[in-house]
Design a protein around this motif. Structure first.
Motif, mmCIF file in Angstrom:
data_model
loop_
_atom_site.group_PDB
_atom_site.id
_atom_site.type_symbol
_atom_site.label_atom_id
_atom_site.label_comp_id
_atom_site.label_asym_id
_atom_site.label_seq_id
_atom_site.Cartn_x
_atom_site.Cartn_y
_atom_site.Cartn_z
ATOM 1 N N ASP A 166 -5.286 16.992 0.509
ATOM 2 C CA ASP A 166 -4.919 17.948 -0.297
ATOM 3 C C ASP A 166 -3.555 18.252 -0.496
ATOM 4 O OD1 ASP A 166 -7.121 20.683 -1.521
ATOM 5 O OD2 ASP A 166 -4.995 21.430 -0.076
ATOM 6 N N ILE A 167 -3.077 17.190 0.910
ATOM 7 C CA ILE A 167 -1.839 17.564 0.731
ATOM 8 C C ILE A 167 -1.312 15.968 0.773
ATOM 9 C CG2 ILE A 167 0.840 17.443 2.016
ATOM 10 C CD1 ILE A 167 -1.010 20.087 3.559
ATOM 11 N N PRO A 168 -0.258 15.942 -0.633
ATOM 12 C CA PRO A 168 0.172 13.977 -1.373
ATOM 13 C C PRO A 168 1.157 13.896 -0.350
ATOM 14 C CG PRO A 168 0.513 15.812 -2.159
ATOM 15 C CD PRO A 168 -0.131 16.609 -1.633
ATOM 16 N N SER A 169 0.792 13.310 1.075
ATOM 17 C CA SER A 169 1.565 12.886 1.746
ATOM 18 C C SER A 169 2.079 12.004 1.489
ATOM 19 C CB SER A 169 1.689 12.805 3.780
ATOM 20 O OG SER A 169 0.434 11.898 4.053
ATOM 21 N N PRO A 170 3.331 11.226 2.265
ATOM 22 C CA PRO A 170 3.663 9.800 1.554
ATOM 23 C C PRO A 170 2.795 8.581 2.321
ATOM 24 C CG PRO A 170 5.476 10.979 2.378
ATOM 25 C CD PRO A 170 4.400 11.811 3.009
ATOM 26 N N HIS A 171 1.946 8.566 3.132
ATOM 27 C CA HIS A 171 1.382 8.030 3.853
ATOM 28 C C HIS A 171 -0.436 7.969 2.928
ATOM 29 C CE1 HIS A 171 2.115 6.851 7.764
ATOM 30 N NE2 HIS A 171 2.739 8.051 8.137
ATOM 31 N N ILE A 172 -0.430 8.900 1.753
ATOM 32 C CA ILE A 172 -1.385 8.289 0.784
ATOM 33 C C ILE A 172 -0.299 8.131 -0.632
ATOM 34 C CG2 ILE A 172 -2.262 10.705 -0.239
ATOM 35 C CD1 ILE A 172 -3.142 11.997 2.286
ATOM 36 N N THR A 173 0.191 8.962 -0.691
ATOM 37 C CA THR A 173 0.623 8.164 -1.927
ATOM 38 C C THR A 173 2.584 7.066 -2.177
ATOM 39 O OG1 THR A 173 2.879 9.373 -2.019
ATOM 40 C CG2 THR A 173 0.736 10.470 -3.093
ATOM 41 N N HIS A 174 2.161 6.604 -1.196
ATOM 42 C CA HIS A 174 2.767 5.516 -1.405
ATOM 43 C C HIS A 174 1.821 4.432 -1.554
ATOM 44 C CE1 HIS A 174 5.795 1.795 1.018
ATOM 45 N NE2 HIS A 174 5.472 2.656 0.159
ATOM 46 N N VAL A 175 1.878 3.745 -2.468
ATOM 47 C CA VAL A 175 1.033 2.934 -2.806
ATOM 48 C C VAL A 175 1.409 1.250 -2.746
ATOM 49 C CG1 VAL A 175 -0.705 4.084 -3.020
ATOM 50 C CG2 VAL A 175 0.547 3.035 -5.176
ATOM 51 N N PRO A 176 0.585 0.158 -3.047
ATOM 52 C CA PRO A 176 0.898 -1.418 -3.160
ATOM 53 C C PRO A 176 0.293 -1.430 -4.360
ATOM 54 C CG PRO A 176 -0.839 -1.325 -1.874
ATOM 55 C CD PRO A 176 -0.760 -0.150 -2.359
ATOM 56 N N VAL A 177 1.306 -1.531 -5.412
ATOM 57 C CA VAL A 177 1.632 -2.170 -7.102
ATOM 58 C C VAL A 177 1.547 -3.815 -6.805
ATOM 59 C CG1 VAL A 177 2.350 -1.895 -9.720
ATOM 60 C CG2 VAL A 177 1.917 -0.088 -7.956
ATOM 61 N N GLY A 178 0.638 -4.573 -7.444
ATOM 62 C CA GLY A 178 1.253 -5.624 -7.889
ATOM 63 C C GLY A 178 0.807 -6.468 -8.744
ATOM 64 N N ILE A 179 1.698 -6.869 -9.782
ATOM 65 C CA ILE A 179 1.725 -7.219 -11.734
ATOM 66 C C ILE A 179 1.397 -9.206 -11.395
ATOM 67 C CG2 ILE A 179 2.802 -7.326 -12.918
ATOM 68 C CD1 ILE A 179 3.827 -4.786 -11.116
ATOM 69 N N LYS A 180 0.430 -9.758 -11.920
ATOM 70 C CA LYS A 180 0.316 -11.063 -11.893
ATOM 71 C C LYS A 180 0.424 -11.364 -13.665
ATOM 72 C CE LYS A 180 -2.941 -14.274 -11.168
ATOM 73 N NZ LYS A 180 -2.145 -15.423 -10.817
ATOM 74 N N PHE A 181 0.656 -12.196 -14.215
ATOM 75 C CA PHE A 181 0.803 -13.186 -14.736
ATOM 76 C C PHE A 181 0.188 -14.149 -15.356
ATOM 77 C CE2 PHE A 181 4.483 -10.818 -14.991
ATOM 78 C CZ PHE A 181 4.771 -10.024 -16.027
ATOM 79 N N ALA A 182 -1.459 -13.728 -15.721
ATOM 80 C CA ALA A 182 -2.307 -15.112 -15.516
ATOM 81 C C ALA A 182 -2.225 -15.565 -17.011
ATOM 82 C CB ALA A 182 -3.705 -14.721 -15.402
ATOM 83 N N GLY A 183 -1.793 -16.970 -16.614
ATOM 84 C CA GLY A 183 -2.131 -18.287 -17.950
ATOM 85 C C GLY A 183 -0.350 -18.237 -18.782
ATOM 86 N N MET A 184 0.264 -18.414 -17.920
ATOM 87 C CA MET A 184 1.904 -18.992 -17.857
ATOM 88 C C MET A 184 1.963 -20.134 -18.098
ATOM 89 S SD MET A 184 4.825 -15.457 -16.309
ATOM 90 C CE MET A 184 4.366 -16.913 -14.440
ATOM 91 N N LYS A 185 2.462 -20.559 -19.074
ATOM 92 C CA LYS A 185 3.456 -21.864 -18.664
ATOM 93 C C LYS A 185 4.397 -22.087 -17.138
ATOM 94 C CE LYS A 185 2.470 -22.708 -24.089
ATOM 95 N NZ LYS A 185 3.014 -23.380 -24.691
#
Length: 550
Positions: free
Chosen positions: A450-469
């Motif tokens: 109910d309370i969006p604390s930093p422990h809850i909203t600090h999330v891991p975001v990963g980006i991958k480019f598959a098929g790159m030369k």
């Protein structure tokens, strides 16, 4: 001749003290001492004065005690960090959808037997000491002292406390994108009073309204077709991964870019989905999520105009909480839900509906993309096996989070490996909605968001480019600057022509240079949490700001 005796005013002959209400206030003082209350000092002082006011009639005194019971209970609730009535009512219809076993599990987690035991000990000590000590006098003086101390600022603690910033709220590595940091920085030099914090929040939202990602009107003739797959995971934060010891899982090695300090800005699924689908504009308040917005804000609409076919995939029905309907109404995602026919169920959700096998769903997506004639697609994929209350098939007990997370990580790892083998050009973005709150704190128990604390909203975001030369770097490029949804939209706009897949070499540092930065502000329906001067501050139900208790 004798002098007549001076008589005290009749009212002063009827002081009775607080009686059992002494224990009520002593319990509050103990909870406040250890940081478990959002104590409203003046309101409690008024309540104490109401209880002490001498009444000449014994019947009136008894009536006052009975009337004070619901008032005292309501004030106690108001002094805690528990959700307010408005929040409970807004979630009431969803509670009806919870299974009985899940509701029982929540009740069991809510009861703190250690606190109950400590309260029993305090009661015995109070009953023993009150035989010789006028406890009402001590309680009154203590509450007066607290009110005097509380005049110094918007919050206080009876004990000196350590820094309130949770250890995972922000990583501490240096920020390489200093130009962007300076461009998006907001002044935090004013003292953290309630007025200043409110003014800062208002200025933040006013500034965010001016920000928008610019997409090209058309793609160049030499653009390379590719797919975009956004994997929106429910209930995964850096804190959860740390608790479950999954930060070293092979999954993380697949990514070309990791946003280490990404803030999801909310603790609930519906708002998280809407925010992600509206990522092409700056961050809005919670209430504005459910109002019409500029067409340029819709990320998938921007991609559709450039020839990307919209797709929607989920490992659940989307019925609970009207999640799917919110994506359509407020996120403007109108693509039909990809078929789940023939996909086996892996788990049972907290509302007793099936959670389909994500490994099979991802493989189906890849198989269909290999056969499809569509040159470009943009897929929104929401998955919930990590949600609180998920259980094994045939069981009524919530399954442990760590095995569920490891299985999902293994499935994602396998999918990304197969994606590399396929040679298909895909930009994969792992973007969690919010954390699972595996570790509770003084404000809310484990699993409560109910309370969006930093422990809850600090999330891991990963980006991958598959098929790159171009060859992939040995380690992912980590962005340490504070980012949020606008950075994702901006990154997509930088590669939308697909040339990143054809280039002989790709410098991820250059690709991520000067990504839009966003100050850490998170909001649910009745709670706002934001970082100010390196510490998290919270405002509940539009009240005063207080330092997030540690």
């Amino acid at each position: 001749m004798s002098q007549p005796k001076t008589r005290k005013p009749t009212l002063l002959l009827h002081w009775r003290g607080l009686g059992g209400w002494n224990f009520y206030f002593l319990i509050k003082f103990a909870l406040l001492w250890f940081g478990y209350l959002n104590f409203h000092a003046l309101t409690n002082l008024v309540f104490l004065a109401w209880l002490l006011l001498p009444l000449p009639n014994e019947r009136l005194h008894r009536w006052r005690n009975w009337i004070s019971v619901p008032i005292g209970l309501g004030l106690f609730w108001h002094d805690t960090w528990l959700p307010g009535p408005q929040s409970i009512l807004s979630e009431g219809s969803q509670l009806a959808g919870f299974s009985g076993a899940y509701l029982l599990d929540l009740v069991n987690r809510f009861v703190n037997w250690q606190m109950i035991g400590a309260g029993f000990v305090m009661l015995v000590i109070y009953l023993f000491v009150s035989q010789w000590v006028r406890v009402s006098v001590l309680v009154s003086l203590m509450l007066l002292w607290i009110n005097v101390v509380n005049m110094a600022g918007p919050s206080f603690a009876l004990l000196p406390t350590k820094e309130a910033t949770p250890p995972v709220a922000l990583n501490t590595a240096a920020q390489p994108n200093k130009a962007a940091a300076n461009a998006n920085a907001m002044d935090q030099s004013a003292p953290p009073t309630s007025a200043n914090l409110t003014a800062y929040l208002n200025k933040f939202y006013a500034s965010e309204k001016q920000r928008v990602t610019t997409f090209p009107d058309t793609l160049p003739a030499d653009s390379a077709p590719f797919d975009i797959l956004i994997v929106n995971i429910c209930s995964l934060s850096w804190s959860d991964a740390e608790v479950a010891q999954l930060r070293d899982h092979p999954l993380w090695k697949h990514f070309d870019i990791v946003l280490n300090n990404y803030n999801s800005a909310t603790g609930y699924s519906g708002p998280a989905g809407i925010r992600l689908l509206r990522a092409s504009c700056g961050q809005t308040s919670h209430s504005d999520l459910y109002k019409p917005t500029d067409r340029r804000c819709y990320l998938f609409d921007n991609l559709a105009k450039l020839g990307f076919k919209e797709q929607l995939m989920m490992d659940h029905t989307g019925v609970f909480g009207n999640y799917l309907q919110e994506l359509r109404n407020d996120g403007d995602l109108q693509a039909p839900l990809m078929s789940q026919a023939g996909i086996s169920a892996s788990w049972t959700s907290f509302d007793s509906t099936p959670v389909f096998n994500d490994g099979e769903l991802m493989q189906r997506w890849l198989d269909e993309r290999q056969k499809s004639a569509d040159a470009r697609t943009a897929t929104f994929y929401n998955l919930i096996p990590l949600h609180d209350g998920t259980r094994e098939l045939g069981s009524t007990k919530t399954a442990a989070w760590q095995p569920r997370a490891k299985l999902l990580f293994d499935q994602l790892d396998t999918f990304l490996t197969n994606l590399d083998k396929s040679g298909r050009r895909v930009m994969v973005m792992i973007v969690p909605e919010h954390g699972a709150a595996l570790e509770g704190d003084k404000m809310q128990m484990s699993g409560l968001r109910d309370i969006p604390s930093p422990h809850i909203t600090h999330v891991p975001v990963g980006i991958k480019f598959a098929g790159m030369k171009a060859p992939h770097q040995a380690q992912p490029m980590t962005v340490e600057a504070p980012t949020s949804l606008l950075a994702l939209s901006d990154l997509v706009s930088r590669v939308v022509d697909g040339q990143v897949f054809n280039a002989a070499n790709v410098n991820m540092s250059v690709l991520t240079e000067n990504l839009p930065q966003t100050q850490v502000v998170s909001e649910n329906d009745n709670a706002v949490v934001m970082m100010y001067q390196g510490k998290p501050w919270i405002r509940l139900n539009g009240g005063d700001w207080v330092a997030y208790p540690q």
